[in-house]
Scaffold this active site. Sequence first.
Site, PDB file in Angstrom:
ATOM      1  N   PRO A   2       0.816  -1.216   0.000  1.00  0.00           N
ATOM      2  CA  PRO A   2       0.000   0.000   0.000  1.00  0.00           C
ATOM      3  C   PRO A   2       0.856   1.276   0.000  1.00  0.00           C
ATOM      4  O   PRO A   2       1.830   1.365   0.738  1.00  0.00           O
ATOM      5  CB  PRO A   2      -0.811  -0.098   1.285  1.00  0.00           C
ATOM      6  CG  PRO A   2      -0.225  -1.199   2.073  1.00  0.00           C
ATOM      7  CD  PRO A   2       0.626  -2.033   1.180  1.00  0.00           C
ATOM      8  N   GLU A   3       0.505   2.190  -0.859  1.00  0.00           N
ATOM      9  CA  GLU A   3       1.159   3.495  -0.899  1.00  0.00           C
ATOM     10  C   GLU A   3       0.148   4.537  -0.427  1.00  0.00           C
ATOM     11  O   GLU A   3      -0.950   4.190  -0.014  1.00  0.00           O
ATOM     12  CB  GLU A   3       1.661   3.790  -2.322  1.00  0.00           C
ATOM     13  CG  GLU A   3       2.658   2.742  -2.815  1.00  0.00           C
ATOM     14  CD  GLU A   3       3.249   3.072  -4.185  1.00  0.00           C
ATOM     15  OE1 GLU A   3       3.367   4.262  -4.505  1.00  0.00           O
ATOM     16  OE2 GLU A   3       3.595   2.136  -4.923  1.00  0.00           O
ATOM     17  N   LYS A  58       2.653   6.929   4.974  1.00  0.00           N
ATOM     18  CA  LYS A  58       1.889   5.683   4.890  1.00  0.00           C
ATOM     19  C   LYS A  58       1.387   5.230   6.262  1.00  0.00           C
ATOM     20  O   LYS A  58       0.985   4.084   6.430  1.00  0.00           O
ATOM     21  CB  LYS A  58       2.763   4.596   4.262  1.00  0.00           C
ATOM     22  CG  LYS A  58       3.242   4.945   2.851  1.00  0.00           C
ATOM     23  CD  LYS A  58       4.156   3.859   2.309  1.00  0.00           C
ATOM     24  CE  LYS A  58       5.042   4.386   1.197  1.00  0.00           C
ATOM     25  NZ  LYS A  58       6.060   3.400   0.798  1.00  0.00           N
ATOM     26  N   ARG A 258      14.900  -1.749  -6.666  1.00  0.00           N
ATOM     27  CA  ARG A 258      13.460  -1.747  -6.951  1.00  0.00           C
ATOM     28  C   ARG A 258      13.221  -1.825  -8.454  1.00  0.00           C
ATOM     29  O   ARG A 258      13.881  -1.127  -9.243  1.00  0.00           O
ATOM     30  CB  ARG A 258      12.801  -0.467  -6.410  1.00  0.00           C
ATOM     31  CG  ARG A 258      13.115  -0.153  -4.965  1.00  0.00           C
ATOM     32  CD  ARG A 258      12.619  -1.215  -4.003  1.00  0.00           C
ATOM     33  NE  ARG A 258      11.182  -1.414  -4.061  1.00  0.00           N
ATOM     34  CZ  ARG A 258      10.306  -0.659  -3.410  1.00  0.00           C
ATOM     35  NH1 ARG A 258      10.716   0.343  -2.657  1.00  0.00           N
ATOM     36  NH2 ARG A 258       9.015  -0.900  -3.499  1.00  0.00           N
TER      37      ARG A 258
END
Length: 268
Positions: A2-3, A58, A258
């Site tokens: 989740p961002e 977040k 990433r």
Amino acid sequence: MPELPEVETVLRTLEHMIKGRRIEHVDVRYAKTVEDDPAVFAKRLAGEHFNGFERRGKYLIFRMDTLTLVSHLRMEGRYYVQKPSDPINRHMHVIFDLDDGSQLRYHDTRKFGRMFLCDKDYDFSHFNNLGPEPFDEAFSQEYIHAYRKGRSGPLKSLLLDQHFVAGIGNIYADEILSACGLRPGRSCRRITKKDEENIVLETRRILTEAIAAGGTTIRTYTSSLGVTGLFQNECCVHSQKVCRRCGSDIHMKFIGGRSSYYCPHCQK
Ligand SMILES: [Zn+2]
């Protein structure tokens, strides 16, 4: 993972579902999920009400009567509002009994998510050295210019740096750079004032659209909520095979460990 938009969506959904509810009892089934002693954590929360719902980066922030509950979902954390008669599975690590007979259940298959308590009026503006929120005025062209001075890392890593700006993760970083026409591997030293302005505008535009997408989807939830991939179908480059703008093949490169997707035609 989740961002910012997913966390915002979870927060607003929980606000809709449990605002004003009192906690009757807390059952911590996996001790490491809470950073305090589980028995103390449960005892301090008993009798508290879910009054205010805030987000910082977040982090989900629940303002209660005498304290604040903070929750970070990390990789796979999610919340469900269910009835006690609904089956409990082994991934539900914290269960809050609420005064209307429902239960708020924290579910986390990877067990990376964390919760902790702090003071009622704790000020999160400088929490964990988090950078400005993308929608704050402080996140500006001038700010980006000053921040990147003396730095030389790739733009992708800059956007993922939570001290630079709070709440952006891998997916939205790729989408923001795609919208700006900038390659993720480009050095943050080699951008213009116009690029800096675009990063501010596109960050806000993309996050706004993603929050809106989450908001529309989440209305269909009645007793549970997950947070995966609401906006991902709309992505221009992230996890895509071809560019949504020009149809060229998307390239993928690891930057700072990433996966980073970009269109070699649209992004320079
Ligand atoms: Zn393209």
